[in-house]
Design a protein around this motif. Structure first.
Motif, short mmCIF file in Angstrom:
data_model
loop_
_atom_site.label_atom_id
_atom_site.label_comp_id
_atom_site.label_asym_id
_atom_site.label_seq_id
_atom_site.Cartn_x
_atom_site.Cartn_y
_atom_site.Cartn_z
N SER A 82 37.42 47.80 40.72
CA SER A 82 38.79 47.53 41.18
C SER A 82 39.20 48.58 42.20
N THR A 83 39.87 48.16 43.25
CA THR A 83 40.50 49.11 44.16
C THR A 83 42.01 49.01 43.98
N THR A 85 44.08 47.07 41.90
CA THR A 85 44.76 47.03 40.61
C THR A 85 44.75 48.40 39.94
N HIS A 167 44.76 36.95 35.49
CA HIS A 167 45.07 38.26 36.10
C HIS A 167 46.59 38.28 36.22
N PRO A 311 44.75 37.54 47.32
CA PRO A 311 44.84 38.66 46.37
C PRO A 311 43.95 39.84 46.76
N1 CP Z 1 43.38 41.82 43.59
C1 CP Z 1 42.60 42.61 42.82
O1 CP Z 1 42.52 42.45 41.60
O2 CP Z 1 41.91 43.56 43.50
P1 CP Z 1 40.97 44.64 42.83
O3 CP Z 1 39.80 43.89 42.22
O4 CP Z 1 40.55 45.58 43.93
O5 CP Z 1 41.74 45.34 41.75
#
Ligand code: CP
Length: 365
Positions: A82-83, A85, A167, A311
């Protein structure tokens, strides 16, 4: 009365039971699925996010915000990359004065020795005041919430992405962004939304579709490869809420015929990480299929006020040329992730009313 895990999980499908299972003292406490929020909850959450955003512009407001969750400790348990979130949850906690810890490699924890979810989260609840979870297992957050609901020290669980299923905080930031984008056009109600991509395996797209049922939409168009279309549960749920749904096999013809009626486009990437070996082995892979790319030529099919969302991360399905479209709000979505997640923290810890009241007194809300 203590419920079994099967009762807890089954209860999430029933509105009254869900409320009883996921709230404490009238507040959302376990944040797992979009369906748990009522329209009134969403209004309040968005107002809280706006209050935080506006208070944060001033030094006094910042100092006040940083006092609201001072001393609170939050564990971010991220078993998938993840970046946005992960970093926005950390930034959100920081805005409210809470401290955080991020574990992004579960091999460094006793999960690697075979410790159960139940024992792990009960252990973490001894040291932390909330757990944020991202996990490839659809049910990880649910199981963690169930385990903690039976524990002596009950702490909130917030899902940051549950397998292919949901999510929830992404959909909250998406709704917050749509609400802002449609503020001068009568709000979200009555708007036609197109959701494009691997709907079966894209948790952000699924959560958004569930959350849109809280508003009176005339129509949702899904555009997806046949193998990865919306499942029957999702379609039935959306239709049961009075929303007309169409499923299209290709984006170009759909936009050419109906693009001018579309108010928002939500495009998502191929979820190739779920393919065997994590590679794009399926011939319907979106990365190679032209049908699911928002080609710059399609700009002529949509109105200038059509909202363009993603997203993120994106691969090739949303070319850079769209950044010049007046409705492109993707970077606003990213920033809104921090405000809405701060609002979620404020809500689960019961600091949200105080924040909204402070903003109202300063005429910021
Ligand atoms: N939109 C989203 O969940 O991005 P990440 O996977 O970078 O958290």
């Amino acid at each position: 009365m203590k419920v079994t895990y099967e009762e807890f999980k089954a209860g999430l499908a029933d509105r009254a039971k869900r409320r009883a299972l996921l709230t404490r003292n009238g507040r959302h406490f376990f944040v797992l699925i979009s369906q748990q929020f009522s329209p009134a909850d969403l209004e309040e959450l968005c107002d809280t996010a706006t209050a935080i955003r506006r208070l944060d512009r001033h030094l006094d407001g910042r100092d006040f915000l940083r006092s609201t969750l001072r001393g609170v400790r939050i564990m971010n348990l991220f078993a998938q990359p993840s970046t946005r979130t992960a970093e926005s949850f950390i930034a959100a906690a920081d805005k409210l004065g809470a401290s955080t810890r991020l574990v992004s490699d579960l091999r460094t924890s006793s999960f690697a020795k075979g410790e159960s979810v139940e024992d792990s989260v009960r252990t973490l609840s001894s040291f932390f005041d909330a757990i944020v979870t991202r996990h490839p297992d659809d049910e990880f957050g649910t199981r963690a919430s169930w385990a903690l609901s039976r524990a002596q020290r009950v702490i909130p669980v917030i899902s940051a992405g549950s397998g292919r299923s949901q999510h929830v905080t992404q959909s909250l930031l998406d709704i917050y962004t749509l609400r802002y984008s449609f503020a001068a056009r009568g709000g979200i109600e009555g708007k036609t939304v197109v959701i494009i991509g691997d709907i079966a395996r894209n948790r952000a797209a699924r959560s958004l579709a569930y959350l849109l049922t809280k508003f009176k939409q005339p129509r949702i168009h899904f555009v997806s490869p046949k193998a990865f279309g919306p499942d029957n549960d999702l379609l039935q749920y959306v239709r049961a809420h009075g929303i007309a749904v169409d499923v299209h096999p290709s984006l170009g013809p759909m936009l050419e015929a109906q693009g001018k009626q579309v108010d928002a486009i939500y495009i998502t990437r191929s979820q190739q990480e779920w393919d065997p070996g994590g590679l794009p082995t399926d011939p319907t892979d979106l990365g190679t299929k032209q049908e699911f790319i928002l080609h710059p030529e399609y700009m002529e099919y949509v109105r200038p006020d059509c909202v363009i969302m993603h997203p993120l991360p994106r691969v090739n399905e949303l070319p850079d040329a769209w950044e010049d479209h007046p409705g492109f709000v993707v970077w606003r979505q990213v920033r809104n992730g921090m405000w809405i997640r701060a609002a979620v923290f404020a809500t689960v810890f019961g600091a949200d009313a105080e924040i909204r009241n402070r903003a109202r007194r300063l005429e910021l809300l």
